[in-house]
Design a protein around this motif. Sequence first.
Motif, PDB file in Angstrom:
ATOM      1  N   GLU A  87       0.805  -1.221   0.000  1.00 41.99           N
ATOM      2  CA  GLU A  87       0.000   0.000   0.000  1.00 41.99           C
ATOM      3  C   GLU A  87       0.840   1.274   0.000  1.00 41.99           C
ATOM      4  OE1 GLU A  87       0.312  -1.550   4.262  1.00 41.99           O
ATOM      5  OE2 GLU A  87       0.013  -2.357   2.233  1.00 41.99           O
ATOM      6  N   THR A  88       2.118   1.166   0.382  1.00 45.03           N
ATOM      7  CA  THR A  88       2.980   2.353   0.390  1.00 45.03           C
ATOM      8  C   THR A  88       4.070   2.288  -0.679  1.00 45.03           C
ATOM      9  OG1 THR A  88       4.460   1.356   2.051  1.00 45.03           O
ATOM     10  CG2 THR A  88       2.606   2.678   2.860  1.00 45.03           C
ATOM     11  N   TYR A  89       4.076   1.221  -1.455  1.00 49.24           N
ATOM     12  CA  TYR A  89       5.124   1.009  -2.453  1.00 49.24           C
ATOM     13  C   TYR A  89       4.899   1.917  -3.654  1.00 49.24           C
ATOM     14  CZ  TYR A  89       8.202  -1.681  -5.596  1.00 49.24           C
ATOM     15  OH  TYR A  89       9.186  -2.083  -6.458  1.00 49.24           O
ATOM     16  N   GLU A  90       5.939   2.605  -4.086  1.00 51.88           N
ATOM     17  CA  GLU A  90       5.861   3.479  -5.250  1.00 51.88           C
ATOM     18  C   GLU A  90       6.996   3.144  -6.212  1.00 51.88           C
ATOM     19  OE1 GLU A  90       5.694   7.588  -4.326  1.00 51.88           O
ATOM     20  OE2 GLU A  90       3.930   7.423  -3.029  1.00 51.88           O
ATOM     21  N   LYS A  91       6.626   2.818  -7.444  1.00 56.90           N
ATOM     22  CA  LYS A  91       7.641   2.481  -8.434  1.00 56.90           C
ATOM     23  C   LYS A  91       7.012   2.445  -9.819  1.00 56.90           C
ATOM     24  CE  LYS A  91      11.375  -0.839  -9.365  1.00 56.90           C
ATOM     25  NZ  LYS A  91      12.469   0.116  -9.057  1.00 56.90           N
ATOM     26  N   THR A  92       7.791   2.836 -10.835  1.00 54.38           N
ATOM     27  CA  THR A  92       7.383   2.649 -12.223  1.00 54.38           C
ATOM     28  C   THR A  92       8.016   1.354 -12.705  1.00 54.38           C
ATOM     29  OG1 THR A  92       7.222   5.029 -12.657  1.00 54.38           O
ATOM     30  CG2 THR A  92       7.470   3.569 -14.564  1.00 54.38           C
ATOM     31  N   VAL A  93       7.181   0.380 -12.992  1.00 51.18           N
ATOM     32  CA  VAL A  93       7.646  -0.949 -13.390  1.00 51.18           C
ATOM     33  C   VAL A  93       7.510  -1.080 -14.900  1.00 51.18           C
ATOM     34  CG1 VAL A  93       7.343  -3.439 -13.098  1.00 51.18           C
ATOM     35  CG2 VAL A  93       6.917  -1.892 -11.173  1.00 51.18           C
ATOM     36  N   ARG A  94       8.609  -1.373 -15.558  1.00 50.10           N
ATOM     37  CA  ARG A  94       8.616  -1.506 -17.017  1.00 50.10           C
ATOM     38  C   ARG A  94       8.615  -2.986 -17.396  1.00 50.10           C
ATOM     39  NH1 ARG A  94      11.875   2.622 -15.525  1.00 50.10           N
ATOM     40  NH2 ARG A  94      13.721   1.277 -15.458  1.00 50.10           N
ATOM     41  N   VAL A  95       7.632  -3.357 -18.209  1.00 50.96           N
ATOM     42  CA  VAL A  95       7.426  -4.758 -18.580  1.00 50.96           C
ATOM     43  C   VAL A  95       7.426  -4.892 -20.095  1.00 50.96           C
ATOM     44  CG1 VAL A  95       5.943  -6.786 -18.322  1.00 50.96           C
ATOM     45  CG2 VAL A  95       5.983  -5.035 -16.526  1.00 50.96           C
ATOM     46  N   CYS A  96       8.067  -5.941 -20.580  1.00 50.14           N
ATOM     47  CA  CYS A  96       8.107  -6.246 -22.011  1.00 50.14           C
ATOM     48  C   CYS A  96       7.304  -7.526 -22.239  1.00 50.14           C
ATOM     49  CB  CYS A  96       9.560  -6.441 -22.446  1.00 50.14           C
ATOM     50  SG  CYS A  96       9.805  -6.698 -24.203  1.00 50.14           S
ATOM     51  N   ALA A  97       6.281  -7.476 -23.115  1.00 45.46           N
ATOM     52  CA  ALA A  97       5.424  -8.649 -23.308  1.00 45.46           C
ATOM     53  C   ALA A  97       4.757  -8.606 -24.669  1.00 45.46           C
ATOM     54  CB  ALA A  97       4.362  -8.720 -22.216  1.00 45.46           C
ATOM     55  N   MET A  98       4.399  -9.785 -25.188  1.00 43.30           N
ATOM     56  CA  MET A  98       3.627  -9.864 -26.419  1.00 43.30           C
ATOM     57  C   MET A  98       2.158  -9.618 -26.091  1.00 43.30           C
ATOM     58  SD  MET A  98       4.252 -13.940 -26.856  1.00 43.30           S
ATOM     59  CE  MET A  98       3.833 -13.893 -28.585  1.00 43.30           C
ATOM     60  N   ASP A  99       1.370  -9.246 -27.107  1.00 45.20           N
ATOM     61  CA  ASP A  99       0.021  -8.774 -26.819  1.00 45.20           C
ATOM     62  C   ASP A  99      -0.900  -9.858 -26.274  1.00 45.20           C
ATOM     63  OD1 ASP A  99      -0.219 -10.119 -29.219  1.00 45.20           O
ATOM     64  OD2 ASP A  99      -1.496  -8.627 -30.177  1.00 45.20           O
ATOM     65  N   SER A 100      -0.703 -11.124 -26.651  1.00 46.56           N
ATOM     66  CA  SER A 100      -1.568 -12.178 -26.114  1.00 46.56           C
ATOM     67  C   SER A 100      -1.328 -12.368 -24.620  1.00 46.56           C
ATOM     68  CB  SER A 100      -1.331 -13.496 -26.864  1.00 46.56           C
ATOM     69  OG  SER A 100       0.019 -13.903 -26.760  1.00 46.56           O
ATOM     70  N   ALA A 101      -0.058 -12.290 -24.186  1.00 45.52           N
ATOM     71  CA  ALA A 101       0.254 -12.387 -22.760  1.00 45.52           C
ATOM     72  C   ALA A 101      -0.272 -11.169 -22.013  1.00 45.52           C
ATOM     73  CB  ALA A 101       1.761 -12.525 -22.555  1.00 45.52           C
ATOM     74  N   LEU A 102      -0.238 -10.016 -22.667  1.00 42.50           N
ATOM     75  CA  LEU A 102      -0.780  -8.801 -22.061  1.00 42.50           C
ATOM     76  C   LEU A 102      -2.269  -8.961 -21.788  1.00 42.50           C
ATOM     77  CD1 LEU A 102      -0.766  -5.788 -21.276  1.00 42.50           C
ATOM     78  CD2 LEU A 102      -1.012  -5.245 -23.705  1.00 42.50           C
ATOM     79  N   ALA A 103      -3.000  -9.493 -22.768  1.00 43.16           N
ATOM     80  CA  ALA A 103      -4.454  -9.598 -22.642  1.00 43.16           C
ATOM     81  C   ALA A 103      -4.879 -10.620 -21.595  1.00 43.16           C
ATOM     82  CB  ALA A 103      -5.064  -9.952 -23.995  1.00 43.16           C
ATOM     83  N   THR A 104      -4.196 -11.760 -21.555  1.00 47.17           N
ATOM     84  CA  THR A 104      -4.670 -12.861 -20.718  1.00 47.17           C
ATOM     85  C   THR A 104      -4.069 -12.901 -19.321  1.00 47.17           C
ATOM     86  OG1 THR A 104      -2.968 -14.324 -21.648  1.00 47.17           O
ATOM     87  CG2 THR A 104      -5.125 -14.307 -22.728  1.00 47.17           C
ATOM     88  N   VAL A 105      -2.868 -12.371 -19.149  1.00 47.33           N
ATOM     89  CA  VAL A 105      -2.187 -12.473 -17.854  1.00 47.33           C
ATOM     90  C   VAL A 105      -1.819 -11.106 -17.286  1.00 47.33           C
ATOM     91  CG1 VAL A 105      -0.160 -13.370 -16.636  1.00 47.33           C
ATOM     92  CG2 VAL A 105      -1.265 -14.758 -18.398  1.00 47.33           C
ATOM     93  N   LEU A 106      -1.099 -10.324 -18.075  1.00 52.41           N
ATOM     94  CA  LEU A 106      -0.546  -9.082 -17.542  1.00 52.41           C
ATOM     95  C   LEU A 106      -1.618  -8.045 -17.225  1.00 52.41           C
ATOM     96  CD1 LEU A 106       2.015  -7.656 -16.725  1.00 52.41           C
ATOM     97  CD2 LEU A 106       2.299  -6.884 -19.095  1.00 52.41           C
ATOM     98  N   ALA A 107      -2.612  -7.892 -18.096  1.00 52.98           N
ATOM     99  CA  ALA A 107      -3.644  -6.869 -17.868  1.00 52.98           C
ATOM    100  C   ALA A 107      -4.386  -7.086 -16.545  1.00 52.98           C
ATOM    101  CB  ALA A 107      -4.618  -6.824 -19.045  1.00 52.98           C
ATOM    102  N   PRO A 108      -4.945  -8.284 -16.295  1.00 48.43           N
ATOM    103  CA  PRO A 108      -5.623  -8.469 -15.005  1.00 48.43           C
ATOM    104  C   PRO A 108      -4.672  -8.380 -13.821  1.00 48.43           C
ATOM    105  CG  PRO A 108      -5.482 -10.553 -16.206  1.00 48.43           C
ATOM    106  CD  PRO A 108      -5.083  -9.476 -17.154  1.00 48.43           C
ATOM    107  N   ALA A 109      -3.418  -8.817 -14.016  1.00 46.08           N
ATOM    108  CA  ALA A 109      -2.441  -8.728 -12.929  1.00 46.08           C
ATOM    109  C   ALA A 109      -2.148  -7.269 -12.586  1.00 46.08           C
ATOM    110  CB  ALA A 109      -1.155  -9.454 -13.314  1.00 46.08           C
ATOM    111  N   MET A 110      -1.980  -6.425 -13.607  1.00 44.01           N
ATOM    112  CA  MET A 110      -1.691  -5.012 -13.358  1.00 44.01           C
ATOM    113  C   MET A 110      -2.840  -4.335 -12.619  1.00 44.01           C
ATOM    114  SD  MET A 110       0.391  -3.598 -16.715  1.00 44.01           S
ATOM    115  CE  MET A 110      -0.939  -3.951 -17.882  1.00 44.01           C
ATOM    116  N   LEU A 111      -4.069  -4.672 -12.981  1.00 45.85           N
ATOM    117  CA  LEU A 111      -5.221  -4.078 -12.305  1.00 45.85           C
ATOM    118  C   LEU A 111      -5.249  -4.456 -10.829  1.00 45.85           C
ATOM    119  CD1 LEU A 111      -8.001  -4.587 -15.012  1.00 45.85           C
ATOM    120  CD2 LEU A 111      -6.908  -2.437 -14.339  1.00 45.85           C
ATOM    121  N   GLU A 112      -4.975  -5.737 -10.542  1.00 45.37           N
ATOM    122  CA  GLU A 112      -4.982  -6.180  -9.146  1.00 45.37           C
ATOM    123  C   GLU A 112      -3.819  -5.574  -8.370  1.00 45.37           C
ATOM    124  OE1 GLU A 112      -6.156  -8.064  -5.659  1.00 45.37           O
ATOM    125  OE2 GLU A 112      -7.214  -7.605  -7.533  1.00 45.37           O
TER     126      GLU A 112
END
Length: 319
Positions: A87-112
């Motif tokens: 809750e107090t962590y602040e950071k810009t996290v840079r991630v490299c991914a293909m769009d299928s991984a973004l849609a199925t894994v990374l997108a919901p993970a980033m929201l959570e």
Amino acid sequence: MTLELLEFLHVLAQTESVTGAATRLRISTPKSSRLLQKAREIFRDDLFVRHGKALVPTAFMKTLRPRLAQAIGSWEHLFENAVFRPETYEKTVRVCAMDSALATVLAPAMLEIRRRAPGVRFEVVQLDRDLLTMLANGRIHIGIAPRAMVHSSSIMQQMLYASQYVYVVRPGHPLALRVEAGEKMTRDAIEAFPALRINTLLDDESWLMPSPREQGAITMPYMLGAPRIIRESDMVLRMTGRLALEYVRSGELVALPTPWVRPGIERALYWHQRTDSDPGLQWIRSMIRSFGVKISDEEAVRRIFSTSPRFLAKEIDEF
């Protein structure tokens, strides 16, 4: 209780096989058996009982199963006595991914992750062959790429998920109508229609190379643009199970009940060893991984066809 044990139970519940779970997790069968015995001792329940060739979950295990994926992604309690607090962590996290991984894994993970750690910001870039250099020079913190794509003693990796493919077409497509009419689906039938092929230039999927009749009418590197083309044409597309599940559930696409194509390339998380012990990035990687193991492509394909019992009952020609 360890993360390894939680992941083992989660995978065992999917495969219903000690050997299958061992293969999925890349551990030995004896170790898999020991993990099951340890879990039984902890929970004081058999958890799984043999029924024919399968291990069937007990009543207690059925109540436990829905909470396993959540527990895997909630192990930030490991840092309760450390400085790190989501809750107090602040950071810009840079991630490299293909769009299928973004849609199925990374997108919901980033929201959570953002829900739990509002101070975290993400910058996502397209996956390319400079992944090793990008990790080494700090341009990105995390990469999602085909497993074993990177070979370096300074680059860490952890399996995220394995691909499983399914063919999809638009609703009302001649192939979909033939299946509904009770006809068998064959490779010849599929290859009679033009194919839309996704080529990222990074997946070594030579075993998935099309036959001369299945050469792509359109070939492109972007999976997320493919459904629109499929919806407005008679083309056939092969996509991963978990991505197809979303489109089939929404009614945008129809899956063809063909024999499963050989499992595809495994996807993995990559990071540089200098960030391996960073508590914040450890937590973020664990959160992403929890969404990677939440539902396998194999399980997604099962769910796709479990919604259409008449498809499952049909005899399907082997390719």
